[in-house]
Design an enzyme around this catalytic site. Structure first.
Site, PDB file in Angstrom:
ATOM      1  CG  HIS A 115       1.793   3.756  -3.604  1.00 25.25           C
ATOM      2  ND1 HIS A 115       2.581   4.563  -2.827  1.00 25.25           N
ATOM      3  CD2 HIS A 115       0.825   3.293  -2.793  1.00 25.25           C
ATOM      4  CE1 HIS A 115       2.115   4.595  -1.604  1.00 25.25           C
ATOM      5  NE2 HIS A 115       1.047   3.835  -1.543  1.00 25.25           N
ATOM      6  CD  GLU A 136       1.144  -4.511   4.509  1.00 24.37           C
ATOM      7  OE1 GLU A 136       1.786  -4.220   5.527  1.00 24.37           O
ATOM      8  OE2 GLU A 136       0.313  -3.769   3.977  1.00 24.37           O
TER       9      GLU A 136
END
Lengths: 390, 436
Positions: free
Chosen positions: B241, B172
């Protein structure tokens, strides 16, 4: 660097005595001279280029001029910092000038360079002016980033210089992004993403290298190994200080970074390679005479003998000087005179920069957003325009 | 019965027009749509959000559970009011007006527009923009061959090629950096974080390079990047998450943040974000991807800084965004049955806040409840509370009530997870308390 010669010629017009000396230092002689680099190149998973470099008197003199200017500029920045005209962080590049001039000699302005915070000389190499440099360092609005960036944020979009970044390591993925855009628009240019031996241990470098190699991006990762990551020597920070081998699957080349001609050869070689085969790592073995930044004396982690030893044996300007003298391109006196001119030029630029205005307070809000969306911040009833962010 | 209340918008100090923000980036307006006769009222027994285009000037957006509600966007003076010569999109969302309908009959047959799910709306917006501008490209994990983990980019890679819909490795930090570097040269990348929480790894790039480069370069570089991805609390996805990154990103200067909640605004905001020259972070929600709605066939781009009036009312202003909008609407039904008249605004623009819409609402109702999914500490609600207090203190009759998620990592167990986020019952209780 015709720009520099023109400038020095203009500045010297009233001083007719020294005009001839400067003019002589800019020859248009392009008879090729073959020089051997100081050391052979070492390759990792690649056949290194030859040790013999083709150059011309014109090029050698331009190397000398540019490096003398860069050296003088950095020393002047040192004094300005001590005089508290430059604040914050000031990272000086003296000792490493050969990397900048050698690279410029091998590429065009359409190729991109991106580096971390030791960017003053690279900015100059890319076509920045002394006034822009000093004005930015002193936070004036005539600086290259309008005084809002500072020492670590020099940019020059029109000549492909993408900065100037404070957080080391982050510029390498940016550099791979530049290479991605070059591949996307198919324009046969390359990107040189520069970083130091300290930043070589950042994970994002390897991530970026992985992606560049995966997609054959024309990215050249240049590690300017000055052997110290601020105060930590490379052997204390890296298990494997052979930074050119760190790419593993990506080929690498180790270059003597104090030899401008070796740098030029390596960059030319790397550009050809990157356009065909994807990323390559160049390790420039170089050295900085100053400390990491102005707040670092530079002597607590290395001995003064080491510094002066390198200055005597490997100084980039001295090497070019020796070459110039041995090929009779100029006399010792002419070179000395030129250095004096450079000193004067730098002093004049500083004087001019000191007179520049500080940015207006309205500039606080400019350039936060690009004009378009979200540019006006209204008061509650929409009648009162609180701030316009142009 | 239609309730249409155009809000006074003093964009130019003399004009009196419907609340309409010109979009400077939009293409020249297409010719005004044909007026249609309003079709008969309809009711639906399906539990979905649906949009019916009743006329050229009116769009209906309804959410229905047991009784039926109609929310009508009043678009009337778009064609009659302002001078359209300074490039506005034909269909900008304006304020929605709600009206209650009893006894409605269904007639879904000849409705203009097409029905789709939210992720399809995102894809439609994305595809239209990629078609329109060859510099638009997508980067993210599994966006290409896999089609996107939430199918937002499905079908795009075979159509546009691997370079325009780029499958990245799990990196990322560096692929966000790459996108920013590409944006510096003029490309318009869209970075997809598979889950917003993963973008924490790219925080340095987003904060320092994305947000600040335009400023530190003195305006030389613009970063027209869109960073998007699903966030928020899902169905027992676990703590890592289920993060709400809007609270972490909100302080970064130089970026814009928007949150979509319906297929209509998802497509509009996606298009606006791509066309914007500023870095925009588009927050989607994991649980909203399968919402179905009917959206117009014509091209439309929404305004990035505008809030959406979901249901006008008189008693209390409820500010919300993303998934909490649906919890609020559920609570609104109960409240209406109990005799309250809440005004519900979906703020949509998280940075900067649309203080204009919010301010007008506060001046009308004098009570504010903020319902958000961020944590109590340092969330969007906290900033919004401070902002409203600072600007509209004199208009408030009572302190602002901010309902946020608990300051805990989201637990896995279903019941615990339910207690972490704000539930409709809590909203009802808060409004009742406030309106006492």
């Amino acid at each position: 660097m015709a720009q520099l010669t023109r400038r020095s010629a203009n500045l010297l017009k009233p001083f007719s005595a020294s005009v001839s000396a400067t003019r002589h230092l800019t020859t248009s002689d392009t008879t090729p001279i073959t020089v051997e680099t100081s050391l052979p190149f070492t390759g990792h998973k690649i056949e290194p280029p030859s040790r013999s470099v083709e150059t011309t008197p014109k090029e050698l003199l331009s190397f000398f001029r540019d490096m003398a200017l860069m050296r003088r500029m950095e020393i002047a920045a040192d004094s300005l910092y001590k005089a508290k005209l430059i604040r914050g962080f000031c990272h000086l590049y003296d000792g490493q000038e050969a990397v900048s001039v050698g690279m410029e000699a091998a590429i065009t302005k359409k190729d991109c360079i991106i580096t971390a915070y030791r960017d003053h000389c690279i900015f100059l190499g890319r076509g920045g002016t002394l006034l822009e440099t000093f004005a930015e360092l002193m936070g004036r609005k005539d600086g290259c980033s309008k005084g809002k960036g500072g020492s670590m944020h020099f940019y020059k979009k029109d000549s492909g210089f993408y900065g100037g970044h404070g957080i080391v390591g982050a510029q390498v993925p940016l550099g791979c992004g530049l290479a991605f855009a070059q591949k996307y628009s198919k324009d046969e240019n390359v990107t040189f993403a520069m970083y130091g031996d300290g930043a070589a241990n950042q994970g994002q470098l390897f991530e970026a290298l992985n992606m560049s190699a995966l997609w054959d991006l024309p990215a050249i990762l240049v590690c300017e190994n000055n052997h110290y990551g601020m105060g930590t020597a490379e052997w204390r920070a890296a298990k494997s200080p052979a930074y050119y081998k760190r790419g593993d699957y990506a080929p690498g080349l180790k270059v003597d970074g104090m030899d401008a001609l070796a740098v030029k050869q390596a960059c030319k070689f790397a550009k050809e390679h990157a356009l065909k085969n994807g990323p390559i790592i160049l390790e420039m073995d170089t050295y900085r005479y100053h400390g990491h930044s102005m707040s670092d004396p530079g002597s607590t982690y290395r001995t003064r003998d080491e510094i002066s030893g390198i200055r005597q044996e490997r100084d980039p300007i001295e090497r070019i000087k020796k070459l110039i003298l041995s090929h009779d391109l100029a006399t010792e006196k002419e070179l000395k005179d030129y250095e004096k001119e450079v000193r004067k030029e730098v002093d004049e630029a500083i004087a001019k920069a000191k007179e520049c205005a500080l940015p207006d307070s309205s500039e606080l809000f400019t350039n936060v957003y690009k004009k378009g969306f979200g540019v006006e911040s209204f008061g509650a009833d929409r009648k009162e325009l609180r701030a316009v962010l142009p | 019965m239609w309730l249409c209340s155009p809000l006074i918008h003093s964009y130019s100090s003399t004009s009196l027009s419907s609340r309409h923000r010109p979009n400077r980036h939009n293409p020249p307006p297409s010719p005004p749509p044909h007026p249609l006769t309003p079709p008969p009222r309809s009711s639906f027994s399906v539990k979905v959000a649906c949009l019916i285009d009743l006329s050229s000037n009116l769009e209906v957006h309804c959410i229905e559970r047991k009784t039926s509600f109609f929310f009508i966007h009043c678009d009337g003076s778009l064609t009659s009011g302002l001078n359209l010569s300074n490039s506005r999109s034909a269909r900008l969302s304006t304020n929605a007006v709600a009206t209650k309908q009893d006894n409605v009959t269904a007639s879904t047959a000849s409705k203009p527009g097409h029905e789709l799910l939210l992720f399809e709306a995102l894809r439609e917006g994305l595809e239209e923009e990629m078609e329109r501008d060859p510099r638009v490209c997508v980067m993210g994990e599994d966006v290409g061959h896999y089609g996107g983990s939430y199918k937002v980019t499905k079908g795009l890679a075979p159509k546009y090629g691997d370079l325009r819909v780029l499958d990245t490795p799990i990196a990322e930090n560096s692929f966000t950096g790459m996108a920013i570097g590409a944006a510096m040269t003029g490309l318009r990348p869209i970075v997809e974080g598979m889950n917003m929480g993963f973008l924490l790894l790219a925080f340095n790039q987003i904060s320092n390079n994305c947000g600040m480069l335009h400023y530190t370069s003195g305006g030389q570089f613009k970063i027209p990047i869109v960073i998007r991805g699903p966030g928020g609390v899902g169905r027992q996805l676990g703590a890592e998450h289920s993060q709400r990154l809007e609270s972490y990103f909100q302080s970064i200067p130089g970026i814009q943040m928007v949150a979509c909640s319906t297929p209509y605004n998802a497509k509009g905001l996606m298009k606006a974000a791509i066309r914007s020259d500023n870095p925009v972070i588009l927050f989607e929600h994991v649980l909203l991807y399968n919402l179905k709605e009917r959206i117009p066939d014509e091209e439309y781009v929404l305004n990035l800084e505008e809030a959406e009036m979901v249901r006008p009312g008189e008693h209390v202003t409820i500010l919300t965004y993303s998934r909490m909008r649906y919890h609020v609407m559920q609570a609104a039904k109960t409240l209406v049955n109990k005799g309250y008249d809440p005004e519900v605004i979906d703020i949509r623009s998280l940075k900067p806040f649309d203080l204009y819409t919010i301010g007008n609402s506060v001046k009308k109702t004098h009570r504010v409840v903020i319902v958000e999914e961020c944590m109590r500490t340092g969330g969007i609600g906290a900033s919004l509370t401070a902002s409203i207090n600072e600007n509209f203190h004199d208009y408030l009759d009572a302190p602002i009530v901010c309902l946020s998620s608990q300051d805990v990592p989201t637990p896995y167990a279903g019941t615990l997870e339910e207690w972490t986020v704000v539930q409709p019952a809590q909203i009802v209780a808060a409004v009742e308390q406030l309106c006492r």
